[in-house]
Design an enzyme around this catalytic site. Sequence first.
Site, PDB file in Angstrom:
ATOM      1  N   ALA A 121       0.823  -1.203   0.000  1.00 30.94           N
ATOM      2  CA  ALA A 121       0.000   0.000   0.000  1.00 30.94           C
ATOM      3  C   ALA A 121       0.860   1.256   0.000  1.00 30.94           C
ATOM      4  CB  ALA A 121      -0.918   0.000   1.219  1.00 30.94           C
TER       5      ALA A 121
ATOM      6  N   ILE B 290       8.764  -2.876  -3.886  1.00 34.78           N
ATOM      7  CA  ILE B 290      10.089  -3.419  -3.603  1.00 34.78           C
ATOM      8  C   ILE B 290      10.689  -3.995  -4.882  1.00 34.78           C
ATOM      9  CG2 ILE B 290      11.429  -5.003  -2.170  1.00 34.78           C
ATOM     10  CD1 ILE B 290       9.997  -2.894  -0.542  1.00 34.78           C
TER      11      ILE B 290
ATOM     12  N   ASP C 214       4.229  -1.668  13.588  1.00 38.19           N
ATOM     13  CA  ASP C 214       3.437  -2.603  12.766  1.00 38.19           C
ATOM     14  C   ASP C 214       3.994  -4.017  12.951  1.00 38.19           C
ATOM     15  OD1 ASP C 214       1.555  -3.564  11.002  1.00 38.19           O
ATOM     16  OD2 ASP C 214       2.633  -2.946   9.204  1.00 38.19           O
TER      17      ASP C 214
END
Length: 207
Positions: free
Chosen positions: A11, A15, A123
């Site tokens: 989101a 990568i 996270d």
Amino acid sequence: MVDAAPIAKGAEADIYLSCFLGRDALIKVRSPKRYRVPELDSEIRSSRARNEVRLMREARKAGVRTPAVYDIDLNEFSITMEYVKGVKVKDELERNPSSAAEICGMIGRTVADLHNFGMCHGDLTTSNMILTEDRRICLIDLSMGKTNTELESIGVDMHLLKRAFVSAHPDLPEAFSELMRCYVERKNEPEKLFRKIEEIEGRGRYT
């Protein structure tokens, strides 16, 4: 901009597999958000890239494994970092549940080291952890993390870890208990933290 297809899309960032001075590397490029004013979007992407680099470097000072940072390009909102060889912890727990207790013990000690250093991840999920080839836990995607944290932030970190783990691995409650046991053994003043976690969980029940 990187002239290759991303190996992973998220989101917040894409990568790419790359090479840096003869070493395998990953390039993380923060994606623009068209719903944001361009100037604000650039500032947010730049700030989060800088924060992630700072967090990765600070975590390594605490003895916590994170990818080594090779380069940061604030014009492209990109970070070039070490390609850590291993497997995502989420995938390993799903594929090899017999190793869950051992892995979760390592997670508990790793997170305790991070928190003892006054940092939170922001996270903590098993998708943001890599089990390296030398059997260590490597934390990735620290862009939402903080340094010089208060008990509240660390309590939220643990609360979210519990929720994420139970959601992703509902069949491994004993492994999570081992995670918490090893965390408590390593964590400074765990009693204060658990009172804070109870307070945070109580807020959730009444909102």
